[in-house]
Write a protein that holds these residues in place. Structure first.
Motif, PDB file in Angstrom:
ATOM      1  N   SER A 289       0.813  -1.217   0.000  1.00  0.00           N
ATOM      2  CA  SER A 289       0.000   0.000   0.000  1.00  0.00           C
ATOM      3  C   SER A 289       0.848   1.268   0.000  1.00  0.00           C
ATOM      4  CB  SER A 289      -0.924   0.013   1.219  1.00  0.00           C
ATOM      5  OG  SER A 289      -0.166   0.128   2.407  1.00  0.00           O
TER       6      SER A 289
ATOM      7  N   GLN B 185      -4.915   0.215  -2.020  1.00  0.00           N
ATOM      8  CA  GLN B 185      -5.295   1.562  -1.593  1.00  0.00           C
ATOM      9  C   GLN B 185      -5.118   1.722  -0.088  1.00  0.00           C
ATOM     10  OE1 GLN B 185      -6.363   4.157  -3.702  1.00  0.00           O
ATOM     11  NE2 GLN B 185      -5.490   2.702  -5.158  1.00  0.00           N
ATOM     12  N   GLY B 186      -4.835   2.932   0.333  1.00  0.00           N
ATOM     13  CA  GLY B 186      -4.590   3.220   1.740  1.00  0.00           C
ATOM     14  C   GLY B 186      -5.751   2.895   2.643  1.00  0.00           C
ATOM     15  N   TRP B 187      -6.977   3.202   2.217  1.00  0.00           N
ATOM     16  CA  TRP B 187      -8.144   2.918   3.054  1.00  0.00           C
ATOM     17  C   TRP B 187      -8.309   1.426   3.292  1.00  0.00           C
ATOM     18  CZ3 TRP B 187     -12.188  -0.035   1.287  1.00  0.00           C
ATOM     19  CH2 TRP B 187     -12.258  -0.242  -0.097  1.00  0.00           C
ATOM     20  N   TRP B 188      -8.006   0.618   2.263  1.00  0.00           N
ATOM     21  CA  TRP B 188      -8.129  -0.832   2.411  1.00  0.00           C
ATOM     22  C   TRP B 188      -6.991  -1.363   3.284  1.00  0.00           C
ATOM     23  CZ3 TRP B 188     -11.905  -4.105   2.010  1.00  0.00           C
ATOM     24  CH2 TRP B 188     -11.640  -5.480   1.999  1.00  0.00           C
TER      25      TRP B 188
ATOM     26  N   ALA C  70      -5.594   0.238   5.662  1.00  0.00           N
ATOM     27  CA  ALA C  70      -5.941   0.602   7.036  1.00  0.00           C
ATOM     28  C   ALA C  70      -6.918  -0.413   7.624  1.00  0.00           C
ATOM     29  CB  ALA C  70      -6.527   2.009   7.074  1.00  0.00           C
ATOM     30  N   PHE C  71      -7.891  -0.839   6.831  1.00  0.00           N
ATOM     31  CA  PHE C  71      -8.820  -1.878   7.291  1.00  0.00           C
ATOM     32  C   PHE C  71      -8.069  -3.171   7.593  1.00  0.00           C
ATOM     33  CE2 PHE C  71     -11.196  -5.680   5.996  1.00  0.00           C
ATOM     34  CZ  PHE C  71     -12.184  -5.688   6.963  1.00  0.00           C
TER      35      PHE C  71
ATOM     36  N   LYS D 256      -4.901  -3.558   8.322  1.00  0.00           N
ATOM     37  CA  LYS D 256      -3.972  -3.380   9.441  1.00  0.00           C
ATOM     38  C   LYS D 256      -4.695  -3.299  10.785  1.00  0.00           C
ATOM     39  CE  LYS D 256      -0.181  -0.426  10.958  1.00  0.00           C
ATOM     40  NZ  LYS D 256       0.623   0.763  10.616  1.00  0.00           N
ATOM     41  N   HIS D 257      -5.819  -2.582  10.825  1.00  0.00           N
ATOM     42  CA  HIS D 257      -6.467  -2.319  12.102  1.00  0.00           C
ATOM     43  C   HIS D 257      -7.631  -3.249  12.435  1.00  0.00           C
ATOM     44  CE1 HIS D 257      -3.976   1.181  12.582  1.00  0.00           C
ATOM     45  NE2 HIS D 257      -4.350   1.621  11.385  1.00  0.00           N
TER      46      HIS D 257
ATOM     47  N   SER E  91      -6.888  -6.331  -2.123  1.00  0.00           N
ATOM     48  CA  SER E  91      -5.653  -6.672  -1.424  1.00  0.00           C
ATOM     49  C   SER E  91      -4.475  -6.868  -2.369  1.00  0.00           C
ATOM     50  CB  SER E  91      -5.861  -7.937  -0.587  1.00  0.00           C
ATOM     51  OG  SER E  91      -6.882  -7.724   0.368  1.00  0.00           O
TER      52      SER E  91
END
Length: 170
Positions: free
Chosen positions: A52, A60-63, A65-66, A68-69, A116
């Motif tokens: 990412s 994508q960054g938003w995915w 983040a999902f 990762k968190h 992913s």
């Protein structure tokens, strides 16, 4: 014209049966291999997160983040979710039960894998799945849906005075 053919004709139902069997077999075998092997999504998730960043990120960054968190901290849950999701979607498509919902859940998994950064057969599977989704009931007409969907429609009909549809044609 194509939409009417896809949603109503027996010849389309047969082609949709072949698509359904192919997708079902693909999902079922993928899930079964994970179930009988030592599947762990941790490496896949970490690789997706790593992809990412950079000038042209595949994820994508938003995915990321999902992943990762949410996904990575709960990887044991996602390990079970992926395996049983693939097995259940595959079995449902092969049997032709709740075909539209099963196809939709398969598409959701395909998109999650593509988000992913994995391509593989996912785009092809999504394309074929769209035919099942657009076809609606006709996609499961040669399957358990032939009996289940009319039963559920009659059982949960909101307007009891509405005439029942008892004749089904393939």
């Amino acid at each position: 014209m194509f939409m009417n053919w896809l949603r109503q004709q027996a010849s389309a139902a047969f082609i949709l049966l072949l698509i359904r069997l192919y997708l079902g077999y693909t999902w079922l075998t993928a899930g079964w291999e994970k179930q009988t092997g030592e599947f762990d999504a941790t490496g896949f998730l970490k690789g997706a997160i790593a992809n990412s960043s950079g000038e042209h990120p595949a994820v994508q960054g938003w995915w990321a983040a999902f992943l990762k968190h949410v996904a990575l901290p709960n990887v044991e849950f996602f390990n079970v979710l992926v395996v049983w999701g693939e097995i259940l979607v595959g079995a449902a498509l092969i049997l032709g039960i709740f075909t539209t919902f099963s196809a939709l859940m398969g598409a959701v998994m395909n998109f999650a894998f593509m988000f992913s950064g994995t391509t593989s057969t996912n785009p092809q599977m999504v394309l074929l799945t769209f035919f099942l989704l657009v076809a609606g009931f006709n996609a499961g007409k040669w399957g358990v849906d032939y009996w289940v969907i009319p039963y559920l429609r009659q059982r949960f009909r909101r307007n009891p005075s509405y005439p029942s549809q008892t004749t089904r044609h393939l």
